[in-house]
Design a protein around this motif. Sequence first.
Motif, PDB file in Angstrom:
ATOM      1  N   GLY A 100       0.619  -1.239  -0.028  1.00 17.56           N
ATOM      2  CA  GLY A 100       0.149  -0.082   0.111  1.00 17.56           C
ATOM      3  C   GLY A 100       0.810   1.259   0.055  1.00 17.56           C
ATOM      4  O   GLY A 100       0.492   2.143  -0.665  1.00 17.56           O
ATOM      5  N   ALA A 101       1.782   1.117   0.630  1.00 15.36           N
ATOM      6  CA  ALA A 101       2.725   2.547   0.905  1.00 15.36           C
ATOM      7  C   ALA A 101       3.528   2.537  -0.411  1.00 15.36           C
ATOM      8  O   ALA A 101       3.614   3.645  -0.926  1.00 15.36           O
ATOM      9  CB  ALA A 101       3.911   2.376   1.800  1.00 15.36           C
ATOM     10  N   LEU A 102       3.842   1.524  -1.210  1.00 16.28           N
ATOM     11  CA  LEU A 102       4.368   1.894  -2.487  1.00 16.28           C
ATOM     12  C   LEU A 102       3.508   2.070  -3.609  1.00 16.28           C
ATOM     13  O   LEU A 102       3.720   3.114  -4.326  1.00 16.28           O
ATOM     14  CB  LEU A 102       4.886   0.462  -2.882  1.00 16.28           C
ATOM     15  CG  LEU A 102       5.824   0.316  -4.094  1.00 16.28           C
ATOM     16  CD1 LEU A 102       7.196   1.175  -4.101  1.00 16.28           C
ATOM     17  CD2 LEU A 102       6.430  -1.070  -4.566  1.00 16.28           C
ATOM     18  N   VAL A 103       2.344   1.829  -3.427  1.00 19.80           N
ATOM     19  CA  VAL A 103       1.381   2.204  -4.452  1.00 19.80           C
ATOM     20  C   VAL A 103       0.935   3.864  -4.216  1.00 19.80           C
ATOM     21  O   VAL A 103       1.053   4.645  -5.125  1.00 19.80           O
ATOM     22  CB  VAL A 103       0.039   1.420  -4.212  1.00 19.80           C
ATOM     23  CG1 VAL A 103      -1.340   2.294  -4.941  1.00 19.80           C
ATOM     24  CG2 VAL A 103       0.016   0.152  -4.708  1.00 19.80           C
ATOM     25  N   TYR A 104       1.013   4.253  -2.925  1.00 23.07           N
ATOM     26  CA  TYR A 104       0.634   5.654  -2.599  1.00 23.07           C
ATOM     27  C   TYR A 104       1.920   6.589  -2.843  1.00 23.07           C
ATOM     28  O   TYR A 104       1.745   7.494  -3.349  1.00 23.07           O
ATOM     29  CB  TYR A 104       0.564   5.756  -0.949  1.00 23.07           C
ATOM     30  CG  TYR A 104       0.410   7.018  -0.560  1.00 23.07           C
ATOM     31  CD1 TYR A 104      -0.747   7.897  -0.729  1.00 23.07           C
ATOM     32  CD2 TYR A 104       1.431   7.849   0.314  1.00 23.07           C
ATOM     33  CE1 TYR A 104      -0.475   9.238  -0.473  1.00 23.07           C
ATOM     34  CE2 TYR A 104       1.399   9.116   0.621  1.00 23.07           C
ATOM     35  CZ  TYR A 104       0.185   9.799   0.100  1.00 23.07           C
ATOM     36  OH  TYR A 104       0.050  11.130   0.627  1.00 23.07           O
ATOM     37  N   SER A 105       3.005   5.798  -2.653  1.00 17.56           N
ATOM     38  CA  SER A 105       4.377   6.614  -3.347  1.00 17.56           C
ATOM     39  C   SER A 105       4.534   6.746  -4.685  1.00 17.56           C
ATOM     40  O   SER A 105       4.814   7.869  -5.248  1.00 17.56           O
ATOM     41  CB  SER A 105       5.349   5.683  -2.775  1.00 17.56           C
ATOM     42  OG  SER A 105       6.861   6.626  -2.978  1.00 17.56           O
ATOM     43  N   ASN A 106       4.083   6.003  -5.324  1.00 18.57           N
ATOM     44  CA  ASN A 106       4.123   6.171  -6.770  1.00 18.57           C
ATOM     45  C   ASN A 106       3.069   6.735  -7.371  1.00 18.57           C
ATOM     46  O   ASN A 106       3.432   7.556  -8.359  1.00 18.57           O
ATOM     47  CB  ASN A 106       3.837   4.347  -7.477  1.00 18.57           C
ATOM     48  CG  ASN A 106       4.726   3.428  -7.314  1.00 18.57           C
ATOM     49  OD1 ASN A 106       6.144   3.976  -7.351  1.00 18.57           O
ATOM     50  ND2 ASN A 106       4.518   2.245  -7.383  1.00 18.57           N
ATOM     51  N   HIS A 107       1.958   6.919  -6.650  1.00 13.03           N
ATOM     52  CA  HIS A 107       0.866   7.938  -6.878  1.00 13.03           C
ATOM     53  C   HIS A 107       1.405   9.334  -6.805  1.00 13.03           C
ATOM     54  O   HIS A 107       1.218  10.212  -7.610  1.00 13.03           O
ATOM     55  CB  HIS A 107      -0.421   7.747  -6.187  1.00 13.03           C
ATOM     56  CG  HIS A 107      -1.484   8.783  -6.320  1.00 13.03           C
ATOM     57  ND1 HIS A 107      -2.082   8.616  -7.598  1.00 13.03           N
ATOM     58  CD2 HIS A 107      -1.763   9.589  -5.662  1.00 13.03           C
ATOM     59  CE1 HIS A 107      -2.940   9.713  -7.339  1.00 13.03           C
ATOM     60  NE2 HIS A 107      -2.849  10.300  -6.377  1.00 13.03           N
ATOM     61  N   VAL A 108       2.207   9.726  -5.684  1.00 12.20           N
ATOM     62  CA  VAL A 108       2.558  10.937  -5.514  1.00 12.20           C
ATOM     63  C   VAL A 108       3.700  11.384  -6.333  1.00 12.20           C
ATOM     64  O   VAL A 108       3.590  12.194  -6.939  1.00 12.20           O
ATOM     65  CB  VAL A 108       3.182  11.015  -3.931  1.00 12.20           C
ATOM     66  CG1 VAL A 108       3.791  12.548  -3.491  1.00 12.20           C
ATOM     67  CG2 VAL A 108       1.949  10.817  -2.957  1.00 12.20           C
ATOM     68  N   HIS A 109       4.599  10.212  -6.545  1.00 15.10           N
ATOM     69  CA  HIS A 109       5.855  10.616  -7.611  1.00 15.10           C
ATOM     70  C   HIS A 109       5.254  10.804  -8.831  1.00 15.10           C
ATOM     71  O   HIS A 109       5.923  11.592  -9.545  1.00 15.10           O
ATOM     72  CB  HIS A 109       6.675   9.550  -7.451  1.00 15.10           C
ATOM     73  CG  HIS A 109       7.641   9.788  -6.107  1.00 15.10           C
ATOM     74  ND1 HIS A 109       7.197   9.449  -4.916  1.00 15.10           N
ATOM     75  CD2 HIS A 109       8.756  10.062  -6.022  1.00 15.10           C
ATOM     76  CE1 HIS A 109       8.259   9.596  -4.013  1.00 15.10           C
ATOM     77  NE2 HIS A 109       9.461  10.116  -4.741  1.00 15.10           N
ATOM     78  N   ASP A 110       4.254   9.885  -9.317  1.00 18.49           N
ATOM     79  CA  ASP A 110       3.693  10.088 -10.836  1.00 18.49           C
ATOM     80  C   ASP A 110       3.332  11.445 -10.927  1.00 18.49           C
ATOM     81  O   ASP A 110       3.068  12.283 -11.848  1.00 18.49           O
ATOM     82  CB  ASP A 110       2.666   9.058 -10.850  1.00 18.49           C
ATOM     83  CG  ASP A 110       3.325   7.857 -11.201  1.00 18.49           C
ATOM     84  OD1 ASP A 110       4.382   7.613 -11.291  1.00 18.49           O
ATOM     85  OD2 ASP A 110       2.412   6.705 -11.302  1.00 18.49           O
ATOM     86  N   ARG A 111       2.373  11.835  -9.839  1.00 16.00           N
ATOM     87  CA  ARG A 111       1.954  13.204  -9.817  1.00 16.00           C
ATOM     88  C   ARG A 111       3.093  14.448  -9.886  1.00 16.00           C
ATOM     89  O   ARG A 111       2.763  15.307 -10.785  1.00 16.00           O
ATOM     90  CB  ARG A 111       0.869  13.584  -8.671  1.00 16.00           C
ATOM     91  CG  ARG A 111      -0.026  14.911  -8.765  1.00 16.00           C
ATOM     92  CD  ARG A 111      -0.737  15.029  -7.632  1.00 16.00           C
ATOM     93  NE  ARG A 111       0.106  14.835  -6.295  1.00 16.00           N
ATOM     94  CZ  ARG A 111      -0.502  14.732  -4.969  1.00 16.00           C
ATOM     95  NH1 ARG A 111      -1.653  14.736  -4.898  1.00 16.00           N
ATOM     96  NH2 ARG A 111       0.155  14.546  -3.780  1.00 16.00           N
ATOM     97  N   ASP A 112       3.921  14.426  -9.199  1.00 14.19           N
ATOM     98  CA  ASP A 112       4.983  15.210  -9.364  1.00 14.19           C
ATOM     99  C   ASP A 112       5.694  15.065 -10.739  1.00 14.19           C
ATOM    100  O   ASP A 112       6.254  16.150 -11.104  1.00 14.19           O
ATOM    101  CB  ASP A 112       6.234  14.920  -8.203  1.00 14.19           C
ATOM    102  CG  ASP A 112       5.453  15.169  -6.795  1.00 14.19           C
ATOM    103  OD1 ASP A 112       4.419  16.004  -6.805  1.00 14.19           O
ATOM    104  OD2 ASP A 112       6.063  14.991  -5.671  1.00 14.19           O
ATOM    105  N   LEU A 113       5.796  13.899 -11.073  1.00  9.51           N
ATOM    106  CA  LEU A 113       6.450  13.807 -12.336  1.00  9.51           C
ATOM    107  C   LEU A 113       5.902  14.272 -13.431  1.00  9.51           C
ATOM    108  O   LEU A 113       6.318  15.182 -14.322  1.00  9.51           O
ATOM    109  CB  LEU A 113       6.884  12.303 -12.788  1.00  9.51           C
ATOM    110  CG  LEU A 113       7.783  11.943 -13.662  1.00  9.51           C
ATOM    111  CD1 LEU A 113       9.170  12.367 -13.094  1.00  9.51           C
ATOM    112  CD2 LEU A 113       7.842  10.539 -14.033  1.00  9.51           C
ATOM    113  N   ALA A 114       4.477  14.301 -13.588  1.00  2.59           N
ATOM    114  CA  ALA A 114       3.545  14.759 -14.705  1.00  2.59           C
ATOM    115  C   ALA A 114       3.739  16.490 -14.358  1.00  2.59           C
ATOM    116  O   ALA A 114       3.712  17.292 -15.451  1.00  2.59           O
ATOM    117  CB  ALA A 114       2.179  14.553 -14.495  1.00  2.59           C
ATOM    118  N   GLY A 115       3.725  17.070 -13.176  1.00  2.00           N
ATOM    119  CA  GLY A 115       3.922  18.305 -12.945  1.00  2.00           C
ATOM    120  C   GLY A 115       5.178  18.958 -13.502  1.00  2.00           C
ATOM    121  O   GLY A 115       5.288  20.203 -13.965  1.00  2.00           O
ATOM    122  N   GLY A 116       6.265  18.275 -13.319  1.00  2.00           N
ATOM    123  CA  GLY A 116       7.634  18.541 -13.673  1.00  2.00           C
ATOM    124  C   GLY A 116       7.615  18.628 -15.360  1.00  2.00           C
ATOM    125  O   GLY A 116       8.018  19.604 -15.823  1.00  2.00           O
TER     126      GLY A 116
END
Length: 481
Positions: free
Chosen positions: A46-62
Amino acid sequence: MSESQPWLYRLLEPDGRQSLRRRLLAFLLVPLMAMLFIESLITYTGALVYSNHVHDRDLAGGAETVARMLQMGLDGPLSEQARFLLQYDPEGHNNINYFSIASEHHGLLAGAGSLAPPSRLALSVNGEPKLFDAMIDRRRVRAASMVIDSVHEPGDTLTVTVAETLRDRRQRAREILLLSIPAQALLIAAVFVLVWFGVRIGLRQLDPLTARLAAREHDLAPIGDADVPVEILPLTRTIDGLFARLRGMLALQERFIADAAHQLRTPLAGLRVHVERAQSDPSPETVKDALGHILRLTLRATRTSTQLLALTRAQAPEMDGGAHTLLDLGRFIPDMLALRVHDALAAGVDLGYDGLPQPAWIDGDRTTLQELLDNLLDNALRYAGRGSMVTVAVAEDERGVTLSVEDNGPGVPPAFLARLGERFFRVPGSNEEGTGLGLAIVQRIAERHRAHVRYTAGNEGGLRVEVRFPPARTSKKDGDA
């Protein structure tokens, strides 16, 4: 304790003695540890899924930030300051970042040439960034890519892609896991402690029962269900069954002692009288007569003892319910009668048999059935008288198999027929010596075979004893019967 037992039992039972409390805790400890492991896997996933979601959002923002910088019309495709910010890891986790800017007309303008979005993404101009997985320098990366119009050359488009390795994502998931494990372990430890005390308190419900049993000395009364927990009712009911069997055995022992004392008192007293008589008058005639009486009394005491032991065996609880086998009375009875022909000749009795042409099957025990037949024959040979006839017959109908022994002797008055089979009962007026136990033994052996004994007058005035056996329950015929 056996070495083949699980290591957990050896750990919880170091003194080799089994403990219900420790065994219950052992059964609980293993599932609790498994639950901790499974919960840790779920938490990490669950933590990995949440971390991927946050980083994917930051990556798209970048990716969107770089696209806006290019659309502002800055000199060159990308400034040095922008390059630094894209590749900078602010937390120092060695999380490697990549980017690329490619023109539709001029090819790669900046960044990593190997970081190109796959064709399956179908990127639209000025649309939302799309995410994909890629490999750069043998590292797995997560990338975001989008297409925008070029501000320097009308008709040209720029593909902006930013990517990062997965190290930081996994690191965040591990941090969340390490934060949750102590709380989960503390919760499981608290549950284990509560179970420990719960088991201890629960087992205290056995204390009143233990105290009640400890207060007994020779009391074999049933325990009952009054203060017994439901979980151990099968155990206490088994103990009650054992107590019942013990009471039966003790009652049987007491009855045997009382019967032996009652029946042996007269022969022993007679022996003493004739011994004292021979001592007081040593003449040959007196000694010879005393010895004759002593011999008869000794034979009587021997027969009484034998009959008492036979009755005790017949009354004893049957320990093995499978002792009965399939038996053909049509073959068994003639074989047993052949052994008693000599006794019949010595008693002056005509012994006959009336059998069946077909087998007559019952469930029975050969040894006790032979004893039943011997007692019936002894009774008939003893009381029928010389010159009489004794007929043993086997008959069969839908209700079962009937074994009968009939004589044409003096018989038994109808008023006493109902009392035949009682211990030590002898028909008044009989001149023959006996113990009064033969028919009682027959009665007990018949009961153990689920058979019914019936006493009636014979066709020629004597006594007829019928033993009706139920039909055999076993379908397979025993060739050795």
